[in-house]
Design a protein around this motif. Structure first.
Motif, PDB file in Angstrom:
ATOM      1  N   GLU A   2    -113.543  -1.799  61.086  1.00  0.00           N
ATOM      2  CA  GLU A   2    -113.845  -2.958  61.911  1.00  0.00           C
ATOM      3  C   GLU A   2    -112.781  -4.026  61.702  1.00  0.00           C
ATOM      4  N   SER A   3    -112.376  -4.644  62.787  1.00  0.00           N
ATOM      5  CA  SER A   3    -111.392  -5.715  62.714  1.00  0.00           C
ATOM      6  C   SER A   3    -111.983  -6.907  61.978  1.00  0.00           C
ATOM      7  N   THR A   4    -111.181  -7.553  61.152  1.00  0.00           N
ATOM      8  CA  THR A   4    -111.606  -8.775  60.472  1.00  0.00           C
ATOM      9  C   THR A   4    -110.991 -10.007  61.126  1.00  0.00           C
ATOM     10  N   LEU A   5    -110.236  -9.811  62.191  1.00  0.00           N
ATOM     11  CA  LEU A   5    -109.648 -10.935  62.908  1.00  0.00           C
ATOM     12  C   LEU A   5    -110.756 -11.722  63.593  1.00  0.00           C
ATOM     13  N   SER A   6    -110.545 -13.015  63.758  1.00  0.00           N
ATOM     14  CA  SER A   6    -111.609 -13.869  64.288  1.00  0.00           C
ATOM     15  C   SER A   6    -111.629 -13.948  65.809  1.00  0.00           C
ATOM     16  N   GLY A   7    -110.901 -13.102  66.488  1.00  0.00           N
ATOM     17  CA  GLY A   7    -110.876 -13.120  67.944  1.00  0.00           C
ATOM     18  C   GLY A   7    -111.157 -11.752  68.519  1.00  0.00           C
ATOM     19  N   PRO A   8    -111.025 -11.620  69.833  1.00  0.00           N
ATOM     20  CA  PRO A   8    -111.277 -10.325  70.475  1.00  0.00           C
ATOM     21  C   PRO A   8    -110.239  -9.282  70.067  1.00  0.00           C
ATOM     22  N   VAL A   9    -110.636  -8.028  70.202  1.00  0.00           N
ATOM     23  CA  VAL A   9    -109.752  -6.898  69.904  1.00  0.00           C
ATOM     24  C   VAL A   9    -109.332  -6.274  71.228  1.00  0.00           C
ATOM     25  N   TRP A  10    -108.049  -6.032  71.362  1.00  0.00           N
ATOM     26  CA  TRP A  10    -107.515  -5.334  72.528  1.00  0.00           C
ATOM     27  C   TRP A  10    -107.099  -3.937  72.078  1.00  0.00           C
ATOM     28  N   PRO A  11    -108.014  -2.946  72.215  1.00  0.00           N
ATOM     29  CA  PRO A  11    -107.689  -1.586  71.782  1.00  0.00           C
ATOM     30  C   PRO A  11    -106.704  -0.925  72.740  1.00  0.00           C
ATOM     31  N   PRO A  12    -106.108   0.178  72.307  1.00  0.00           N
ATOM     32  CA  PRO A  12    -105.165   0.888  73.180  1.00  0.00           C
ATOM     33  C   PRO A  12    -105.876   1.442  74.415  1.00  0.00           C
ATOM     34  N   ARG A  13    -105.126   1.495  75.500  1.00  0.00           N
ATOM     35  CA  ARG A  13    -105.644   2.032  76.763  1.00  0.00           C
ATOM     36  C   ARG A  13    -104.659   3.058  77.307  1.00  0.00           C
ATOM     37  N   ARG A  14    -105.200   4.017  78.011  1.00  0.00           N
ATOM     38  CA  ARG A  14    -104.377   4.995  78.728  1.00  0.00           C
ATOM     39  C   ARG A  14    -104.863   5.000  80.175  1.00  0.00           C
ATOM     40  N   ASN A  15    -103.963   4.680  81.076  1.00  0.00           N
ATOM     41  CA  ASN A  15    -104.314   4.552  82.493  1.00  0.00           C
ATOM     42  C   ASN A  15    -105.468   3.572  82.695  1.00  0.00           C
ATOM     43  N   GLY A  16    -105.472   2.508  81.913  1.00  0.00           N
ATOM     44  CA  GLY A  16    -106.491   1.467  82.046  1.00  0.00           C
ATOM     45  C   GLY A  16    -107.803   1.760  81.350  1.00  0.00           C
ATOM     46  N   VAL A  47    -110.998  11.918  60.417  1.00  0.00           N
ATOM     47  CA  VAL A  47    -109.686  12.254  59.859  1.00  0.00           C
ATOM     48  C   VAL A  47    -109.867  13.536  59.065  1.00  0.00           C
ATOM     49  N   GLU A  48    -109.108  14.545  59.439  1.00  0.00           N
ATOM     50  CA  GLU A  48    -109.217  15.851  58.797  1.00  0.00           C
ATOM     51  C   GLU A  48    -108.750  15.785  57.339  1.00  0.00           C
ATOM     52  N   ALA A  49    -109.188  16.759  56.560  1.00  0.00           N
ATOM     53  CA  ALA A  49    -108.833  16.834  55.137  1.00  0.00           C
ATOM     54  C   ALA A  49    -107.324  16.902  54.966  1.00  0.00           C
ATOM     55  N   GLY A  50    -106.808  16.101  54.029  1.00  0.00           N
ATOM     56  CA  GLY A  50    -105.383  16.121  53.726  1.00  0.00           C
ATOM     57  C   GLY A  50    -104.498  15.586  54.836  1.00  0.00           C
ATOM     58  N   ARG A  51    -105.065  14.907  55.814  1.00  0.00           N
ATOM     59  CA  ARG A  51    -104.297  14.405  56.963  1.00  0.00           C
ATOM     60  C   ARG A  51    -104.322  12.886  57.002  1.00  0.00           C
ATOM     61  N   ARG A  52    -103.591  12.355  57.938  1.00  0.00           N
ATOM     62  CA  ARG A  52    -103.607  10.916  58.170  1.00  0.00           C
ATOM     63  C   ARG A  52    -103.580  10.657  59.672  1.00  0.00           C
ATOM     64  N   ARG A  53    -104.076   9.484  60.051  1.00  0.00           N
ATOM     65  CA  ARG A  53    -104.099   9.087  61.459  1.00  0.00           C
ATOM     66  C   ARG A  53    -103.626   7.655  61.587  1.00  0.00           C
ATOM     67  N   GLY A  54    -102.923   7.393  62.664  1.00  0.00           N
ATOM     68  CA  GLY A  54    -102.480   6.039  62.954  1.00  0.00           C
ATOM     69  C   GLY A  54    -103.395   5.407  63.987  1.00  0.00           C
ATOM     70  N   ILE A  55    -103.722   4.144  63.768  1.00  0.00           N
ATOM     71  CA  ILE A  55    -104.605   3.391  64.653  1.00  0.00           C
ATOM     72  C   ILE A  55    -103.943   2.042  64.873  1.00  0.00           C
ATOM     73  N   GLY A  56    -104.021   1.542  66.078  1.00  0.00           N
ATOM     74  CA  GLY A  56    -103.440   0.239  66.337  1.00  0.00           C
ATOM     75  C   GLY A  56    -104.243  -0.535  67.357  1.00  0.00           C
ATOM     76  N   PHE A  57    -104.102  -1.851  67.316  1.00  0.00           N
ATOM     77  CA  PHE A  57    -104.723  -2.716  68.308  1.00  0.00           C
ATOM     78  C   PHE A  57    -104.023  -4.060  68.290  1.00  0.00           C
ATOM     79  N   ALA A  58    -104.338  -4.879  69.263  1.00  0.00           N
ATOM     80  CA  ALA A  58    -103.759  -6.222  69.341  1.00  0.00           C
ATOM     81  C   ALA A  58    -104.886  -7.228  69.497  1.00  0.00           C
ATOM     82  N   SER A  59    -104.548  -8.496  69.275  1.00  0.00           N
ATOM     83  CA  SER A  59    -105.530  -9.567  69.402  1.00  0.00           C
ATOM     84  C   SER A  59    -104.800 -10.900  69.541  1.00  0.00           C
ATOM     85  N   PRO A  60    -105.414 -11.844  70.248  1.00  0.00           N
ATOM     86  CA  PRO A  60    -104.815 -13.174  70.296  1.00  0.00           C
ATOM     87  C   PRO A  60    -105.111 -13.981  69.021  1.00  0.00           C
TER      88      PRO A  60
END
Length: 121
Positions: free
Chosen positions: A34-48, A63-76
């Motif tokens: 969960e985001s700890t930022l104090s504003g809205p979260v703009w998650p990634p979109r594909r074709n809107g 997340v599979e065993a022994g693996r890693r995943r990248g996650i990103g988002f933006a916020s004002p």
């Protein structure tokens, strides 16, 4: 052990958050961040369309065993440390490798019952 590596970059009034989730356990893990930022979260979109693992301020994925995943988002919102928190972690099994109900509901189109269904007889 599950580890989070985060980076935050603030540019032109927008905070960009990148998270790498590393699962060093021997079993797949369902993870909720969960985001700890104090504003809205703009998650990634594909074709809107918002990535289905996002619901509001929360990311819920596997997340599979022994693996890693990248996650990103933006916020004002201004950057904070840490930008996300781990709010749930459990071993992923066939029974819980599902998309949570909130995520499913968020992908459905708006629906309202026909007038005759809701009218009194």
């Amino acid at each position: 052990m599950v580890e989070l590596e985060t980076t935050v970059d603030r540019r032109h009034g927008v905070t960009f958050v990148t998270v790498v989730v590393r699962n060093e356990r021997t079993t797949p893990q369902r993870i909720r961040l969960e985001s700890t930022l104090s504003g809205p979260v703009w998650p990634p979109r594909r074709n809107g369309i918002v990535n289905r693992e996002w619901t509001g301020r929360t990311w819920d994925g596997t997340v599979e065993a022994g693996r890693r995943r990248g996650i990103g988002f933006a916020s004002p919102a201004a950057a904070v440390d840490p930008p996300v928190e781990l709010v749930e972690l459990e071993r992923a099994t066939d029974g819980n490798r599902r998309i949570c109900a909130r995520t499913i509901l968020s992908t459905l189109e708006q629906w309202t019952p026909r007038r005759r269904v809701t009218e009194r007889a």
